[in-house]
Design an enzyme around this catalytic site. Sequence first.
Site, PDB file in Angstrom:
ATOM      1  N   LYS A   1       0.837  -1.214   0.000  1.00  0.00           N
ATOM      2  CA  LYS A   1       0.000   0.000   0.000  1.00  0.00           C
ATOM      3  C   LYS A   1       0.863   1.252   0.000  1.00  0.00           C
ATOM      4  O   LYS A   1       0.634   2.182  -0.778  1.00  0.00           O
ATOM      5  CB  LYS A   1      -0.916  -0.001   1.227  1.00  0.00           C
ATOM      6  N   ASN A   2       1.854   1.305   0.878  1.00  0.00           N
ATOM      7  CA  ASN A   2       2.614   2.555   1.005  1.00  0.00           C
ATOM      8  C   ASN A   2       3.529   2.812  -0.183  1.00  0.00           C
ATOM      9  O   ASN A   2       3.905   3.954  -0.429  1.00  0.00           O
ATOM     10  CB  ASN A   2       3.358   2.604   2.344  1.00  0.00           C
TER      11      ASN A   2
ATOM     12  N   CYS B   1      -4.991   9.163   8.392  1.00  0.00           N
ATOM     13  CA  CYS B   1      -5.198   8.680   9.764  1.00  0.00           C
ATOM     14  C   CYS B   1      -4.662   9.694  10.760  1.00  0.00           C
ATOM     15  O   CYS B   1      -3.570  10.239  10.567  1.00  0.00           O
ATOM     16  CB  CYS B   1      -4.434   7.372   9.996  1.00  0.00           C
TER      17      CYS B   1
ATOM     18  N   ARG C   1       1.130  15.288  12.581  1.00  0.00           N
ATOM     19  CA  ARG C   1       1.859  14.754  11.421  1.00  0.00           C
ATOM     20  C   ARG C   1       2.245  15.931  10.520  1.00  0.00           C
ATOM     21  O   ARG C   1       1.640  16.145   9.466  1.00  0.00           O
ATOM     22  CB  ARG C   1       0.992  13.732  10.660  1.00  0.00           C
TER      23      ARG C   1
ATOM     24  N   ASP D   1       4.005   0.825  12.094  1.00  0.00           N
ATOM     25  CA  ASP D   1       2.754   0.284  11.534  1.00  0.00           C
ATOM     26  C   ASP D   1       2.459  -1.139  12.018  1.00  0.00           C
ATOM     27  O   ASP D   1       1.362  -1.643  11.806  1.00  0.00           O
ATOM     28  CB  ASP D   1       2.807   0.274   9.997  1.00  0.00           C
TER      29      ASP D   1
ATOM     30  N   ARG E   1      -9.194   1.091   3.687  1.00  0.00           N
ATOM     31  CA  ARG E   1      -8.251   2.011   3.049  1.00  0.00           C
ATOM     32  C   ARG E   1      -6.952   1.297   2.709  1.00  0.00           C
ATOM     33  O   ARG E   1      -6.284   1.666   1.747  1.00  0.00           O
ATOM     34  CB  ARG E   1      -7.910   3.156   4.018  1.00  0.00           C
TER      35      ARG E   1
HETATM   36  N1  EPU Z   1       7.794  14.312  10.394  1.00  0.00           N
HETATM   37  C1  EPU Z   1       8.024  15.645  10.658  1.00  0.00           C
HETATM   38  N2  EPU Z   1       7.983  16.511   9.607  1.00  0.00           N
HETATM   39  C2  EPU Z   1       7.739  16.125   8.343  1.00  0.00           C
HETATM   40  C3  EPU Z   1       7.508  14.762   8.082  1.00  0.00           C
HETATM   41  C4  EPU Z   1       7.520  13.872   9.134  1.00  0.00           C
HETATM   42  O1  EPU Z   1       8.251  16.032  11.786  1.00  0.00           O
HETATM   43  O2  EPU Z   1       7.726  16.976   7.445  1.00  0.00           O
HETATM   44  C5  EPU Z   1       7.824  13.335  11.496  1.00  0.00           C
HETATM   45  C6  EPU Z   1       6.468  12.652  11.713  1.00  0.00           C
HETATM   46  O3  EPU Z   1       5.629  13.416  12.530  1.00  0.00           O
HETATM   47  C7  EPU Z   1       6.891  11.338  12.331  1.00  0.00           C
HETATM   48  C8  EPU Z   1       8.221  11.031  11.650  1.00  0.00           C
HETATM   49  O4  EPU Z   1       8.679  12.272  11.121  1.00  0.00           O
HETATM   50  O5  EPU Z   1       7.129  11.507  13.707  1.00  0.00           O
HETATM   51  C9  EPU Z   1       8.170  10.030  10.538  1.00  0.00           C
HETATM   52  O6  EPU Z   1       7.136  10.361   9.627  1.00  0.00           O
HETATM   53  P1  EPU Z   1       7.181   9.993   8.083  1.00  0.00           P
HETATM   54  O7  EPU Z   1       7.213  11.244   7.309  1.00  0.00           O
HETATM   55  O8  EPU Z   1       8.254   8.983   7.851  1.00  0.00           O
HETATM   56  O9  EPU Z   1       5.764   9.342   7.899  1.00  0.00           O
HETATM   57  P2  EPU Z   1       4.828   9.439   6.623  1.00  0.00           P
HETATM   58  O10 EPU Z   1       5.661   9.460   5.408  1.00  0.00           O
HETATM   59  O11 EPU Z   1       3.809  10.510   6.794  1.00  0.00           O
HETATM   60  C10 EPU Z   1       4.707   6.882   6.235  1.00  0.00           C
HETATM   61  C11 EPU Z   1       3.612   5.871   6.099  1.00  0.00           C
HETATM   62  C12 EPU Z   1       2.997   5.614   7.464  1.00  0.00           C
HETATM   63  C13 EPU Z   1       4.078   5.145   8.430  1.00  0.00           C
HETATM   64  C14 EPU Z   1       5.190   6.179   8.480  1.00  0.00           C
HETATM   65  C15 EPU Z   1       6.374   5.754   9.336  1.00  0.00           C
HETATM   66  C16 EPU Z   1       2.778   6.277   3.904  1.00  0.00           C
HETATM   67  C17 EPU Z   1       1.683   6.809   3.052  1.00  0.00           C
HETATM   68  N3  EPU Z   1       2.596   6.374   5.196  1.00  0.00           N
HETATM   69  O12 EPU Z   1       4.084   8.076   6.718  1.00  0.00           O
HETATM   70  O13 EPU Z   1       2.073   4.565   7.266  1.00  0.00           O
HETATM   71  O14 EPU Z   1       3.526   4.977   9.713  1.00  0.00           O
HETATM   72  O15 EPU Z   1       5.706   6.422   7.143  1.00  0.00           O
HETATM   73  O16 EPU Z   1       6.917   4.569   8.864  1.00  0.00           O
HETATM   74  O17 EPU Z   1       3.754   5.750   3.406  1.00  0.00           O
HETATM   75  C18 EPU Z   1       0.145   3.291   7.697  1.00  0.00           C
HETATM   76  O18 EPU Z   1       0.430   2.625   6.695  1.00  0.00           O
HETATM   77  O19 EPU Z   1      -0.753   2.954   8.520  1.00  0.00           O
HETATM   78  C19 EPU Z   1       0.870   4.527   7.948  1.00  0.00           C
HETATM   79  C20 EPU Z   1       0.436   5.459   8.771  1.00  0.00           C
END
Ligand code: EPU
Length: 421
Positions: A23-24, A119, A124, A307, A399
């Site tokens: 998915k991701n 979510c 975030r 996750d 989702r």
């Molecule tokens: N963060 C910041 N600033 C940013 C971006 C992230 O402070 O600009 C922080 C976040 O708040 C968090 C950490 O950095 O504490 C890591 O966040 P990341 O950006 O890696 O997460 P994401 O890209 O928004 C993806 C997955 C999530 C998964 C996270 C961590 C997707 C679409 N989503 O989110 O997946 O939990 O990486 O591995 O790829 C899920 O599948 O249920 C899901 C939430």
Amino acid sequence: MEEVIKIEGGQKLKGSVRISGSKNATVALIPASILATKGKVNIFGVPNISDVGHLSQLLRSLNVDVIQHDNEHLEIDPSVMVNIALDHPAVTKLRASYYFMGALLGRYKQVNMKMPGGCYLGPRPIDLHLKGFEALGAQIEYSQGSYKIFAKELIGAKIYLDIPSVGATINIMMAAVFAKGRTSIENAAKEPEIIDVATMLNKMGAQIRGAGTNIITIDGVEELVGCTHEIIPDRIEAGTFIVIAAAAADEMVIENVIPHHLEALLSKLEEMGVPMTIEIDKVTVRGSDHLKDVDIQTMPYPGFPTDLQQPLTPLLTRANGESTVKETIYIERFKHCIELQRMGANINIIPASAIIHGPSRLYGDKVTATDLRCGASLVVAGLMAEGVTEIHDIYHIDRGYENLDGKLRDLGANIWRENVE
Ligand code: EPU
């Protein structure tokens, strides 16, 4: 009327299950496909989940031709695409709509879009994505819930991420594919999904090196063309089924798995005493009633994935002793524990951690999926529980998991959907 999932726990599951495409990775590959300035992008192994439907709606709103063929094949033709403001309601349905920022900025040097949804896992922010765009020369304006990001030209830059963010790494990679000169992303995230996106972009003609390490370099190119790509298996779906097998199966074979992507989970399950056989692309798990307590700390890849801490928590209620789950990525990601307490789990939630005292029995109850992986956690708990569990807000599950209840029925679970008042 609301559709809920009901599970009568206690059935012993048996058989094999095939894991769908990630998915991701999918939710990044679909926006990445619009970077093809000519030709079609054919993506195979696309999971049948509602996030894909929402991203397809966004593509269509940009006049991109999207055909969903049978056999998990998505054909995307962006040749007559138009760069209009992305204010379609689907933007707020999922977090990954933010990948259109990098993709549209990369292709058109301009993007207008609403704030992405997704979510709620605590705060975030997307500040690192935006800082990356700025480093490439973009200006950003935010007003009334919408972003305008634009640049005269994008020029390669050295970008250091304060946190190895998955989303920021992929978004900057997409924004930089046409930038002049070399971009380097330092302290980049190393998740397998990042390698998958870089692989597809390179097939399209991009020059991305180092994906999967903490320094990624992108040398800007003039154009990208269509390609054919097969998505990697979903390591989180695989991990969820491995936990389900440990919790509720006599024996289960989880197929279409890259075990290397799951090392953190597999080593924790080994420590707990879960009997497993790991082969090149499948994992066989046998259920066990004698489990040891473990401590988990979520970390960026290759650490334990945030996750999977939610789906694993119900299994920890069966372990003998005190297990700890510490979150370092999303410190508020413990809503599932409140639902599990309702089902009889003995869990203390303290800041950024949960302490699970086991073993304790779980009992079916009415519970709510507050987010996608909370939903998966409640399905695991429902399979383990005595009596019937009724899960609400199951759109979260749909989702991100393809046919979760159908796959479980095929394994012998007593799980069904019902409309309730
Ligand atoms: N963060 C910041 N600033 C940013 C971006 C992230 O402070 O600009 C922080 C976040 O708040 C968090 C950490 O950095 O504490 C890591 O966040 P990341 O950006 O890696 O997460 P994401 O890209 O928004 C993806 C997955 C999530 C998964 C996270 C961590 C997707 C679409 N989503 O989110 O997946 O939990 O990486 O591995 O790829 C899920 O599948 O249920 C899901 C939430």
